[in-house]
Design an enzyme around this catalytic site. Structure first.
Site, PDB file in Angstrom:
ATOM      1  N   LYS A 160      17.678  26.215 -84.140  1.00 49.03           N
ATOM      2  CA  LYS A 160      16.762  27.107 -84.876  1.00 49.03           C
ATOM      3  C   LYS A 160      16.274  26.442 -86.160  1.00 49.03           C
ATOM      4  O   LYS A 160      15.080  26.407 -86.451  1.00 49.03           O
ATOM      5  CB  LYS A 160      17.465  28.440 -85.240  1.00 49.03           C
ATOM      6  N   ARG A 194      26.578  17.485 -86.480  1.00 46.70           N
ATOM      7  CA  ARG A 194      25.520  17.736 -87.473  1.00 46.70           C
ATOM      8  C   ARG A 194      25.902  17.201 -88.858  1.00 46.70           C
ATOM      9  O   ARG A 194      27.042  17.331 -89.297  1.00 46.70           O
ATOM     10  CB  ARG A 194      25.258  19.242 -87.587  1.00 46.70           C
ATOM     11  N   ARG A 209      32.362  31.185 -84.390  1.00 44.67           N
ATOM     12  CA  ARG A 209      30.955  31.571 -84.603  1.00 44.67           C
ATOM     13  C   ARG A 209      30.274  31.872 -83.275  1.00 44.67           C
ATOM     14  O   ARG A 209      29.476  32.810 -83.180  1.00 44.67           O
ATOM     15  CB  ARG A 209      30.213  30.451 -85.350  1.00 44.67           C
ATOM     16  N   ARG A 243      20.912  39.484 -86.862  1.00 37.26           N
ATOM     17  CA  ARG A 243      22.064  39.101 -86.045  1.00 37.26           C
ATOM     18  C   ARG A 243      22.874  40.295 -85.586  1.00 37.26           C
ATOM     19  O   ARG A 243      23.879  40.114 -84.904  1.00 37.26           O
ATOM     20  CB  ARG A 243      22.994  38.222 -86.886  1.00 37.26           C
ATOM     21  N   ARG A 260      28.863  20.575 -92.908  1.00 33.15           N
ATOM     22  CA  ARG A 260      29.051  21.956 -93.373  1.00 33.15           C
ATOM     23  C   ARG A 260      30.508  22.383 -93.204  1.00 33.15           C
ATOM     24  O   ARG A 260      31.142  22.025 -92.222  1.00 33.15           O
ATOM     25  CB  ARG A 260      28.162  22.894 -92.545  1.00 33.15           C
TER      26      ARG A 260
HETATM   27  P1  AP5 Z   1      20.343  23.191 -85.963  1.00 32.37           P
HETATM   28  O1  AP5 Z   1      18.874  23.153 -85.898  1.00 32.37           O
HETATM   29  O2  AP5 Z   1      20.998  22.980 -87.259  1.00 32.37           O
HETATM   30  O3  AP5 Z   1      20.885  24.523 -85.229  1.00 32.37           O
HETATM   31  P2  AP5 Z   1      20.853  26.039 -85.704  1.00 32.37           P
HETATM   32  O4  AP5 Z   1      20.448  26.850 -84.531  1.00 32.37           O
HETATM   33  O5  AP5 Z   1      20.098  26.194 -86.965  1.00 32.37           O
HETATM   34  O6  AP5 Z   1      22.424  26.232 -85.904  1.00 32.37           O
HETATM   35  P3  AP5 Z   1      23.246  26.864 -87.110  1.00 32.37           P
HETATM   36  O7  AP5 Z   1      24.650  26.359 -86.947  1.00 32.37           O
HETATM   37  O8  AP5 Z   1      22.578  26.640 -88.423  1.00 32.37           O
HETATM   38  O9  AP5 Z   1      23.194  28.327 -86.731  1.00 32.37           O
HETATM   39  P4  AP5 Z   1      24.071  29.451 -87.248  1.00 32.37           P
HETATM   40  O10 AP5 Z   1      23.293  30.574 -86.765  1.00 32.37           O
HETATM   41  O11 AP5 Z   1      25.477  29.423 -86.833  1.00 32.37           O
HETATM   42  O12 AP5 Z   1      24.192  29.147 -88.826  1.00 32.37           O
HETATM   43  P5  AP5 Z   1      23.515  29.838 -90.070  1.00 32.37           P
HETATM   44  O13 AP5 Z   1      23.338  28.813 -91.093  1.00 32.37           O
HETATM   45  O14 AP5 Z   1      22.358  30.632 -89.645  1.00 32.37           O
HETATM   46  O15 AP5 Z   1      20.883  22.093 -84.914  1.00 32.37           O
HETATM   47  C1  AP5 Z   1      22.273  21.829 -84.792  1.00 32.37           C
HETATM   48  C2  AP5 Z   1      22.505  20.321 -84.621  1.00 32.37           C
HETATM   49  O16 AP5 Z   1      21.953  19.902 -83.373  1.00 32.37           O
HETATM   50  C3  AP5 Z   1      21.820  19.441 -85.691  1.00 32.37           C
HETATM   51  O17 AP5 Z   1      22.655  18.349 -85.955  1.00 32.37           O
HETATM   52  C4  AP5 Z   1      20.518  18.967 -85.017  1.00 32.37           C
HETATM   53  O18 AP5 Z   1      20.127  17.694 -85.488  1.00 32.37           O
HETATM   54  C5  AP5 Z   1      20.928  18.915 -83.545  1.00 32.37           C
HETATM   55  N1  AP5 Z   1      19.837  19.314 -82.642  1.00 32.37           N
HETATM   56  C6  AP5 Z   1      18.941  20.324 -82.832  1.00 32.37           C
HETATM   57  N2  AP5 Z   1      18.115  20.421 -81.761  1.00 32.37           N
HETATM   58  C7  AP5 Z   1      18.523  19.460 -80.889  1.00 32.37           C
HETATM   59  C8  AP5 Z   1      18.054  19.064 -79.600  1.00 32.37           C
HETATM   60  N3  AP5 Z   1      17.010  19.681 -79.000  1.00 32.37           N
HETATM   61  N4  AP5 Z   1      18.703  18.040 -78.978  1.00 32.37           N
HETATM   62  C9  AP5 Z   1      19.751  17.405 -79.570  1.00 32.37           C
HETATM   63  N5  AP5 Z   1      20.234  17.759 -80.797  1.00 32.37           N
HETATM   64  C10 AP5 Z   1      19.626  18.759 -81.443  1.00 32.37           C
HETATM   65  O19 AP5 Z   1      24.672  30.830 -90.503  1.00 32.37           O
HETATM   66  C11 AP5 Z   1      25.866  30.370 -91.075  1.00 32.37           C
HETATM   67  C12 AP5 Z   1      26.739  31.538 -91.476  1.00 32.37           C
HETATM   68  O20 AP5 Z   1      26.066  32.317 -92.488  1.00 32.37           O
HETATM   69  C13 AP5 Z   1      27.087  32.540 -90.378  1.00 32.37           C
HETATM   70  O21 AP5 Z   1      28.218  32.135 -89.623  1.00 32.37           O
HETATM   71  C14 AP5 Z   1      27.353  33.805 -91.188  1.00 32.37           C
HETATM   72  O22 AP5 Z   1      28.631  33.770 -91.803  1.00 32.37           O
HETATM   73  C15 AP5 Z   1      26.305  33.711 -92.292  1.00 32.37           C
HETATM   74  N6  AP5 Z   1      25.050  34.357 -91.902  1.00 32.37           N
HETATM   75  C16 AP5 Z   1      23.833  33.757 -91.744  1.00 32.37           C
HETATM   76  N7  AP5 Z   1      22.899  34.644 -91.360  1.00 32.37           N
HETATM   77  C17 AP5 Z   1      23.537  35.847 -91.263  1.00 32.37           C
HETATM   78  C18 AP5 Z   1      23.115  37.143 -90.874  1.00 32.37           C
HETATM   79  N8  AP5 Z   1      21.847  37.405 -90.508  1.00 32.37           N
HETATM   80  N9  AP5 Z   1      24.039  38.142 -90.884  1.00 32.37           N
HETATM   81  C19 AP5 Z   1      25.310  37.910 -91.271  1.00 32.37           C
HETATM   82  N10 AP5 Z   1      25.783  36.696 -91.621  1.00 32.37           N
HETATM   83  C20 AP5 Z   1      24.897  35.665 -91.608  1.00 32.37           C
HETATM   84 MG    MG Z   2      20.626  26.686 -88.939  1.00 35.34          MG
END
Ligand code: AP5
Ligand code: MG
Ligand code: ZN
Length: 221
Positions: A13, A127, A171, A88, A160
């Site tokens: 994402k 990552r 997660r 979410r 991270r």
């Molecule tokens: P990346 O693009 O970073 O993936 P992502 O989908 O953004 O994954 P996240 O881990 O950021 O998602 P998340 O939802 O768990 O975390 P968030 O920060 O939102 O890609 C991942 C890796 O793969 C990278 O290294 C990239 O280079 C590689 N890659 C990407 N595409 C690729 C491809 N096509 N092929 C190969 N490699 C690829 O949330 C973190 C925490 O914050 C949550 O756990 C929660 O505690 C809190 N939080 C955030 N939002 C909320 C909410 N709405 N409600 C409650 N708590 C929340």
């Molecule tokens: Mg992300």
């Protein structure tokens, strides 16, 4: 252009939202990035969010909805956005519907990026992120030119805190329990599209652009 990117942790994402934001000049709004910024700044919000993030749990809805309300109240976010990592939960989805109605905005596309569990773990554990500018890399799939150094700004790359394998599994579990049910909610939305996210970063981006251009969301596509 008002776009919602959905998908499990590690689906891509953030990577795709950054590419889209750059191409179309539309802000990338990520609740995860906002929480990480608050943690870095040492604010009360950051201290509260960190407790949940470090154990792979969701930050409570009231807090999360509050930061999105504040973000969408800013003029610069009202001309279009790419929303990543929100909503979410069902409560967050209902709150977003309310906020969009207040702004008289309709989502142009809801893109749900599908990637199987084992690949999610490979992606997340590899990552690396730039400490200075937040750019996203992967040790194998998207490595920086120089080991541990950001291509864009020369900053140092780090992992991270919540990207260690045990937290990642939690997660994904939390995603399956609390966020996956939203697929049904949004599949009733006229603009919902499911996308195969297993291909490379460029192929997935091309597929997203094809979806958006079929919906004619932006002049730049
Ligand atoms: P990346 O693009 O970073 O993936 P992502 O989908 O953004 O994954 P996240 O881990 O950021 O998602 P998340 O939802 O768990 O975390 P968030 O920060 O939102 O890609 C991942 C890796 O793969 C990278 O290294 C990239 O280079 C590689 N890659 C990407 N595409 C690729 C491809 N096509 N092929 C190969 N490699 C690829 O949330 C973190 C925490 O914050 C949550 O756990 C929660 O505690 C809190 N939080 C955030 N939002 C909320 C909410 N709405 N409600 C409650 N708590 C929340
Ligand atoms: Mg992300
Ligand atoms: Zn950088």
């Amino acid at each position: 252009m008002f776009i919602l990117l959905m998908g499990p942790p590690g689906a891509g994402k953030g990577t795709q939202a950054d590419l889209l934001a750059e191409k179309c000049g539309v802000p990338h709004i990520s609740t995860g990035d906002m929480f990480r910024a608050a943690v870095k700044a040492g604010t009360e919000l950051g201290k509260e969010a960190k407790r949940y993030m470090d154990t792979g749990q969701l930050v409570p809805d009231a807090v999360t909805i509050g930061i999105i309300r504040e973000s969408l109240s800013k003029k610069e976010n009202q001309k279009g956005f790419i929303l990543d990592g929100f909503p979410r939960t069902k409560e967050q989805a209902a709150a977003l519907d309310g906020l969009l109605a207040e702004l008289s905005v309709k989502l142009d596309a809801v893109i749900d990026i599908h990637v199987p569990g084992t690949e999610l773990i490979n992606r997340i554990t590899g990552r690396r992120i730039c400490k200075a500018c937040g750019a996203n890399y992967h040790a194998l799939y998207n490595p920086p030119r120089a080991d541990g150094i950001c291509d864009k700004c020369g900053g140092v790359l780090y992992q991270r805190d919540d990207d260690r394998e045990t937290t990642v599994k939690k997660r994904i579990e939390v995603y399956n329990e609390q966020t996956k049910p939203l697929i049904e909610y949004y599949s009733r939305h006229g603009q919902y599209t499911e996308l195969d996210g297993t291909k490379g970063i460029k192929e997935v981006f091309a597929a997203i652009l094809a979806i958006l251009s079929s919906k004619k969301t932006h002049d730049n596509l």
